[in-house]
Structures are given as structure tokens and as C-alpha cells.
Design an enzyme around this catalytic site. Structure first.
Site, mmCIF file in Angstrom:
data_model
loop_
_atom_site.group_PDB
_atom_site.id
_atom_site.type_symbol
_atom_site.label_atom_id
_atom_site.label_comp_id
_atom_site.label_asym_id
_atom_site.label_seq_id
_atom_site.Cartn_x
_atom_site.Cartn_y
_atom_site.Cartn_z
ATOM 1 N N TRP A 45 0.812 -1.214 0.000
ATOM 2 C CA TRP A 45 0.000 0.000 0.000
ATOM 3 C C TRP A 45 0.851 1.272 0.000
ATOM 4 C CZ3 TRP A 45 -4.929 1.527 -0.590
ATOM 5 C CH2 TRP A 45 -5.265 2.820 -0.167
ATOM 6 N N ASP A 48 -0.602 9.143 0.856
ATOM 7 C CA ASP A 48 -0.117 10.523 0.793
ATOM 8 C C ASP A 48 1.383 10.679 0.532
ATOM 9 O OD1 ASP A 48 -2.646 10.675 1.807
ATOM 10 O OD2 ASP A 48 -2.093 11.658 3.666
ATOM 11 N N TRP A 72 -4.803 -0.289 3.403
ATOM 12 C CA TRP A 72 -4.376 0.798 4.290
ATOM 13 C C TRP A 72 -4.196 0.272 5.709
ATOM 14 C CZ3 TRP A 72 -6.068 3.123 8.729
ATOM 15 C CH2 TRP A 72 -5.548 4.384 9.030
ATOM 16 N N PHE A 110 1.827 8.866 10.655
ATOM 17 C CA PHE A 110 0.942 9.497 9.685
ATOM 18 C C PHE A 110 1.698 10.602 8.933
ATOM 19 C CE2 PHE A 110 -3.688 8.416 11.023
ATOM 20 C CZ PHE A 110 -3.366 7.077 11.089
ATOM 21 N N SER A 111 0.963 11.451 8.229
ATOM 22 C CA SER A 111 1.572 12.363 7.266
ATOM 23 C C SER A 111 2.342 13.513 7.912
ATOM 24 C CB SER A 111 0.503 12.923 6.328
ATOM 25 O OG SER A 111 0.032 11.909 5.471
ATOM 26 N N ASP A 175 -0.811 15.977 10.215
ATOM 27 C CA ASP A 175 -0.332 16.355 8.886
ATOM 28 C C ASP A 175 0.404 17.699 8.874
ATOM 29 O OD1 ASP A 175 -1.882 14.118 8.320
ATOM 30 O OD2 ASP A 175 -3.567 15.290 7.579
ATOM 31 N N GLU A 226 -7.385 18.345 6.435
ATOM 32 C CA GLU A 226 -6.192 17.508 6.346
ATOM 33 C C GLU A 226 -5.161 17.911 5.299
ATOM 34 O OE1 GLU A 226 -7.628 13.314 6.782
ATOM 35 O OE2 GLU A 226 -7.659 13.323 4.607
#
Length: 484
Positions: A45, A48, A72, A110-111, A175, A226
Site C-alpha cells: 500500500w 499521501d 491501508w 501518519f503524514s 499532517d 487535512e
């Protein structure tokens, strides 16, 4: 990051099922639906783009990645580098979840973003290399920093969060996009904040820092969601007139002013890409001033790639510019010129009248193409391109312009498009399972994924209801960026 349409990705994952992965040989990056000039992970996977930063001749591309499966989850930062935004070399995973096992992670990665700390404001530099600092969301564990003192080859974690989990009733803060604001001589972070008991609308918080490690919130902008990005662009390439653009994951953006702490919108929200598959785009930091481009990469979310070892792809890198039109300022997107590095055979047509039922492109075949066309609609009711002809029923509508109603359709998505001086300009990037269309100098862009019959590689230009004039058409067959 968390998305509301994960069910689409679960479907995509179930359609993919090749065990193992081919080694680097003639089949490497050559599966039927494998993009040939768009970035994909070797396997599993991807979502972003993260940490887009340039340092010493290398473009770094980090990305949300599940190294354990095609769905994901288990979020890490994958990593690749390139010297031309086309030919990518995979690097080891850069950021891991803070705790846990592959079955259950606490604080997944995460981002976020990355910058070069050129003046060592953080005090983290050891040795001669400038420190690359990545700031990301460790979900449920605050905003975190990892840094590299060897040009991005290895990464060290900073021991504590630079912004702890907030105490205002929400865990939805994520993010971070960070950049240096030269007039204010300070770092700026834009961070998504979800709604809580006191703040009923989600939006973007703006923070300042002197050293990348201690941050203070300065302002808040409602109505954005986001993966924010904030950057400055010259109007019509005039360095004496500049505006700031605040961009969100869904492609919506505001144009306005920014003083280092507060962004003031001067427009309504505008959509940057109008296609079916474009999300969470981020622009590069630390592009040299001699280059000066604002380069953006997005995620072509929701694509499906049957029987493939990978899942999802990036959009092609684009340069963003700010242009003035009768209706106001608009961000334009156009592919980076480096795509010329993979140009192959060229087809050219000029000043050609085309009648319904004829196909002037019958000699052109390929599954990776860069098409440039300037068309005078003439008496035709519509005209356009059928990509991978023969796949029509499985790939959705082709690229079609409705000349009577002045509307452009790409893979079922329809937008308004007025001719300029009586002409329509189209730029089409066609890869094995995606189309990106840029119209009238990039004022309109539509990114979309589709599933062709992979053995069909014909191309057709059609017109209906009357004749059109092809003022110019250049078509380049594209070589694979992954094959030697």
C-alpha cells in the site's frame, strides 16, 4: 492520515493478490497495470506523499506506506530519491510507528513534511551535512521529529513530541507542513485540527517556531481539511506581485495574504484539480532559488490495479503557477519539463482538417503517452481522444470536449471549459492505468484512474457533428522510467 473512503481501498486490495514480488529483471515494474512514469511502491500500500524536500541534487519522496499488505494500515514512511523526478531509487523505510508489532501498532507514522535546517536552528546538526528535519504525526502521540545528518540515508528520532497531544477534547491533530518564512525569520507550521467540544468546525492551525522543536499557535482558519500546504506564488511570473495559497487535501485552496503568523483569505475556496482521483497533494521545500519552481505531487487515490503486487500511485509532478484570468487569480498546474527525459518516438500533425469517422492517429500505439494538442472546434459538436481504444466500455468515457456546451469530460467527470481565442488546448499524460489532463495552459486539470484492457494500445482522435481543425498535435511515446 485517516480517510472516509477506505472502503474503496479495501476493494482495491482484494483485487490484488500476487504472492511475493519479482526481482529486478525484465518483469521489474512491468506488470500489466504498473504505471511506467508515475511513482508506485515496489509492493503493498501507498498513499499521501510526505516530506517532499530537495537536498544536494536529490528530490526526496516519502510516502504513507504499509509494508505488510496491500490495504491501508500499519502506517510507516516509505522513501525514494530521484535526480529528475522520474527515475526513482528506493531507500529503506524512514519512519516507523513508535511502539508495537506488525499486528498492533501504537502511534502509527501518519503524514508530515521535511525541511533542510540550513542554519542549524534546531541544534541537531552533527558533522558537515546540513540536517534534514522531518516533522510528522505519530497518531495519538503528538507531532514528532526525526532528523538526518547524512543527507537522508538514516534517521534519528527526537525523544519527545514537539507538539504534544492536545487537551481540548480531540485526538484529530495531524499532517504538519513546515517551511521557513524569511521575512519573519521563523519557521511556520500549518496543522490540521479536527472539531472538538469548543471548536465546532475543523480547520488549519498556524504555528511559529524559532528552532523546529518548540512551537506556539498563532492563528486558526476554519473550513479546511487535512494535509494542508501553504506557499507563495508570483502573479503572472511577476516577482513584484505575489500571493499566498493555502491548500487542503481535497484540492480546495484559498488565495490570500500571509504575514508569517496569520493567513487572510481573499477568495472563495477554489478547486485545484477537478478529476476523480486527486488527494493530499504536497509541494517541495528547499527547491534552489535558481530553479524557483513550486513543484507539487499528489496521490491518485482510489485507483484499482488488478492482480498487482502494489496498490495506489502518485500523480505526476507538476509545477504550480498563479495566473490572472477574467474571473480572478487561479493556480495553474503543468507537468514538470523533466518528462522530456523519457520521450521516445514523436508524431506531429499540423493544420489538419478532421472529418467525423476518420482517425488521424491510427498509426500511434502505446500505453504511455504525452499528448499536446491545440484544436479549433469548427462546426463539430464534440471532439476528443479515446485512450487505449477497445477498452472504452471498461475505462469509462474518453477525453471529450462538448463544443456546443463548452464542457470537458475526463473519465466521467465534467467541467466547464471556455475556448481561448477560439481554441482548446489539451495536454494529456496517459499511463497504463491513469489519465491526467491539463487544459488551456493548466488552468483546468483532471486526474483520473481507469482499468483498460491492458493489451489494447490504440489511440483515436475523433470528432462528431462536424469538422474540427487540428492546429497542432504532438504525441510522444514515453519510455519506462523503471527499465534500463
Amino acid at each position: 492520515m485517516r480517510h472516509s473512503f477506505l472502503f474503496l481501498f479495501a476493494v482495491a486490495a482484494t483485487l490484488s493478490g500476487i504472492p511475493g514480488f519479482a526481482q529486478k529483471n525484465v518483469s521489474y515494474y512491468n506488470e500489466p497495470y504498473r504505471p511506467q512514469f508515475h511513482f508506485t511502491a515496489e509492493k503493498n500500500w501507498l498513499n499521501d506523499p510526505n516530506g517532499l524536500v530537495y537536498y544536494k541534487g536529490e528530490y526526496h519522496l516519502f510516502y504513507q506506506h504499509n509494508p505488510y499488505g496491500k490495504g491501508w494500515g500499519n502506517m510507516h514512511w516509505g522513501h525514494a530519491v530521484s535526480n529528475d523526478l522520474l527515475h526513482w531509487k528506493h531507500r529503506p523505510l524512514a519512519i516507523y510507528p513508535l511502539e508495537g508489532t506488525p499486528d498492533h501498532y501504537k502511534c502509527p507514522a501518519f503524514s508530515g513534511s521535511a525541511v533542510v535546517d540550513r542554519n542549524n536552528t534546531s541544534g541537531l546538526q552533527k558533522g558537515n551535512e546540513k540536517t534534514i528535519v522531518a516533522i510528522y504525526t505519530a497518531m495519538h502521540c503528538g507531532q514528532r521529529v526525526v532528523y538526518s545528518n547524512d543527507a537522508g540515508k538514516t534517521w534519528q528520532p527526537y525523544p519527545t513530541p514537539v507538539i504534544p497531544v492536545m487537551k481540548n477534547g480531540t485526538m484529530d491533530e495531524r499532517d504538519p507542513k513546515v517551511f521557513w518564512h524569511e521575512p519573519a525569520k521563523k519557521w511556520v507550521m500549518v496543522l490540521y485540527i479536527g472539531p472538538d467540544k469548543d471548536q465546532q468546525e475543523r480547520g488549519i492551525a498556524i504555528y511559529n517556531s524559532a528552532n523546529l522543536l518548540q512551537w506556539e499557535q498563532k492563528s486558526f482558519i476554519k473550513g479546511m481539511y487535512e494535509c494542508p500546504d501553504l506557499f507563495e506564488l508570483a502573479v503572472d511570473d511577476n516577482p513584484a506581485e505575489k500571493k499566498w495559497v493555502l491548500h487542503g487535501a481535497d484540492g480546495g485552496y484559498f488565495i490570500g495574504s500571509f504575514d508569517g503568523s496569520t493567513f487572510i483569505p481573499e477568495t472563495e475556496k477554489i478547486k485545484m484539480d477537478l478529476g476523480n482521483n486527486f488527494y493530499a497533494a504536497q509541494s517541495y521545500s528547499d527547491i534552489p532559488a535558481a530553479d524557483g519552481r513550486r513543484i507539487q505531487i499528489g496521490w491518485m487515490n482510489g485507483g484499482i490495479y488488478p492482480d498487482a503486487p502494489f496498490n495506489q500511485q502518485m500523480a505526476f509532478p507538476c509545477v504550480l503557477t498563479l495566473k490572472r484570468f477574467p474571473e480572478g487569480l487561479r493556480v495553474c498546474r503543468n507537468p514538470v519539463t523533466e518528462i522530456k527525459n523519457i520521450y521516445g518516438e514523436k508524431f506531429v500533425i499540423t493544420n489538419k482538417m478532421v472529418q467525423p469517422g476518420s482517425n488521424i492517429l491510427s498509426a500511434v500505439k502505446g500505453d504511455a503517452l504525452d499528448i499536446h494538442a491545440v484544436i479549433e472546434p469548427g462546426t463539430a459538436g464534440s471532439f476528443g481522444f479515446v485512450i487505449r481504444k477497445g477498452s472504452y466500455e471498461t475505462s469509462g468515457t474518453p477525453v471529450r470536449y462538448d463544443a456546443r456546451n463548452k464542457k470537458l469530460s475526463v473519465l466521467g467527470k465534467t467541467v466547464d471549459l471556455e475556448p481561448v481565442n477560439g481554441k482548446i488546448e489539451l495536454r494529456i499524460l496517459a499511463d497504463r492505468a491513469s489519465l491526467e489532463v491539463f487544459a488551456n495552459g493548466g488552468k483546468i486539470s483532471l486526474s483520473g484512474c481507469f482499468i483498460p484492457v491492458y493489451t489494447f494500445n490504440d489511440l483515436e482522435f475523433f470528432c462528431e457533428g462536424g469538422n474540427v481543425k487540428v492546429e497542432s498535435m504532438e504525441i510522444y511515446k514515453l519510455k519506462s522510467a523503471w527499465q534500463k
